[in-house]
Each structure stands twice: as C-alpha cells, then as structure tokens.
Scaffold this motif. Sequence first.
Motif, mmCIF file in Angstrom:
data_model
loop_
_atom_site.group_PDB
_atom_site.id
_atom_site.type_symbol
_atom_site.label_atom_id
_atom_site.label_comp_id
_atom_site.label_asym_id
_atom_site.label_seq_id
_atom_site.Cartn_x
_atom_site.Cartn_y
_atom_site.Cartn_z
ATOM 1 N N LEU A 80 -37.879 -41.410 13.396
ATOM 2 C CA LEU A 80 -37.402 -41.677 14.753
ATOM 3 C C LEU A 80 -37.293 -40.400 15.584
ATOM 4 O O LEU A 80 -37.790 -40.365 16.715
ATOM 5 C CB LEU A 80 -36.064 -42.407 14.700
ATOM 6 N N PHE A 146 -39.252 -50.944 21.681
ATOM 7 C CA PHE A 146 -39.630 -49.590 21.268
ATOM 8 C C PHE A 146 -41.073 -49.541 20.788
ATOM 9 O O PHE A 146 -41.812 -48.608 21.098
ATOM 10 C CB PHE A 146 -38.690 -49.101 20.163
ATOM 11 N N ALA A 147 -41.492 -50.540 20.029
ATOM 12 C CA ALA A 147 -42.861 -50.567 19.520
ATOM 13 C C ALA A 147 -43.871 -50.666 20.659
ATOM 14 O O ALA A 147 -44.919 -50.019 20.629
ATOM 15 C CB ALA A 147 -43.048 -51.729 18.548
ATOM 16 N N TRP A 218 -41.662 -49.327 13.222
ATOM 17 C CA TRP A 218 -40.548 -49.922 13.962
ATOM 18 C C TRP A 218 -40.539 -51.449 13.792
ATOM 19 O O TRP A 218 -39.487 -52.053 13.600
ATOM 20 C CB TRP A 218 -40.657 -49.535 15.430
ATOM 21 N N LEU A 223 -38.577 -47.370 10.727
ATOM 22 C CA LEU A 223 -38.606 -46.107 11.485
ATOM 23 C C LEU A 223 -37.175 -45.595 11.598
ATOM 24 O O LEU A 223 -36.361 -46.162 12.324
ATOM 25 C CB LEU A 223 -39.220 -46.313 12.870
ATOM 26 N N GLU A 224 -36.879 -44.533 10.871
ATOM 27 C CA GLU A 224 -35.505 -44.021 10.837
ATOM 28 C C GLU A 224 -35.492 -42.523 11.152
ATOM 29 O O GLU A 224 -36.462 -41.830 10.971
ATOM 30 C CB GLU A 224 -34.878 -44.246 9.463
#
Length: 224
Positions: A80, A146-147, A218, A223-224
């Motif tokens: 992320l 977000f994607a 994501w 996704l981190e």
Amino acid sequence: MGSGRPARPAQLDPAVADGLAGGLDPQALSEMSHLSAAALLDRVRHNEDPEVVHRVLTLVETVGVDEIAELWSDAEPDSLPGVLWRLYMLRTWMRTNRDSIAHLWRVGEPVATTASAIAGVDQAPTEDDIVRLADSILSGAFVGDFAVALERAAAFTDVVALGLRVETRRMVERATANGGIASPADEKTARTKAARLMHTSASLLSTTKDFQHGANLWRRGRLE
C-alpha cells in the motif's frame, strides 16, 4: 518541484516526523510506512470532507516530497505505501510536465480506445485536462474504488510510454533521413536523447505493471 514550498502544516503525525529526523531502523521504518499509509487512506475514506481530501491530495506540496519519500519511497511496489508513493509521484510528474505529457498522449493514443475510457482522457487532452486527470486519479484512490484508480493510472502510463516510443522512433528517423546526411554529432545527440526517452518509457511501463498488480491485490484484499 523546484519552487519554494509553503510552510508545512502538521499533516503527518509528529511522532513520525521525530522518528524520521532521529533515524529509525529499517524494520521500524517499514512498519511505520505501512501503518501511516493505511491510516491516511482509512481517515479519508471515513471522512470524505472536501477539505480533508484536498489536504491529502496536496500532501507533496504541503508536507514536502522529501518527507514522504523518506517514509514511503523504499516500500515494495506491491504494498500500500509503495503504490501510494507511485500515485503521488505520478500526480507530481503529470502536473509538472503537463504540456509534454498531453502531447505524448495524443501521439500514443491518436484514436480513442479502451485506454481512453479507462483513464478518463479525451482523445486530444489539453494541459488543463492533464492536471485535472492527475488530481482525479489520486483523489479517486481515497474517495472512490482504489483498484479503479490504479487501473486508470496504469492505462494512462501505458499510453504515455507508447507515446515516448513513437517519439523516439521519429527522432531517430529524422536524424538518419535523406541518406544519413545528418552530421555525426547531430546523429549522436539524437541517439543519446532517444536512449533517454526509451529509458523513461521503460520506467513508465514498469510503473504500469506496478499499478496493475496493485489493483489485482486490492481486489483480493491483499494490498497492505
């Protein structure tokens, strides 16, 4: 990016700033990188106040690129903070080079295709269109899907990378046209410029893949 920056408001946690100033071990910095990216995204998503969105959007101008770089630039591209760093740098690059980027889009996408629809770009964007798109992609990462924001960024960088390759080919063709009557010095200069353009194109293609991979992660909640 070379212009003077206004005084920085306290938009990053003071503890983060103190830690950066004093130096952190790599593991602690990595943890802070991930935590700060997640906290920033979560804060805006649960607020969506226009003023908050604007402050986050202009983080580079207000906090400073060096501070953000120290926190996020070493993060892996499939993380992320790594993806957010690339989104912020994409916005900065697009706003700084709006004229040349508008030209490269028109070269790389002379006829509207699915890339135009995904990125949200007109067939012949103006400089102002590029600025609006830069803001739209980054703000969409915080207040939209977000994607989808990453996919828009990927479609955009892919076309601009193609525009750079087309410009490179044209440059070499002009330098060697008419039976190669260009002077050796001119031809060498053209090839040097062409090599730089190809390097930039390759970097953009790598960033395109990072955005695409980030979007996939994501959607899978990884996704981190």
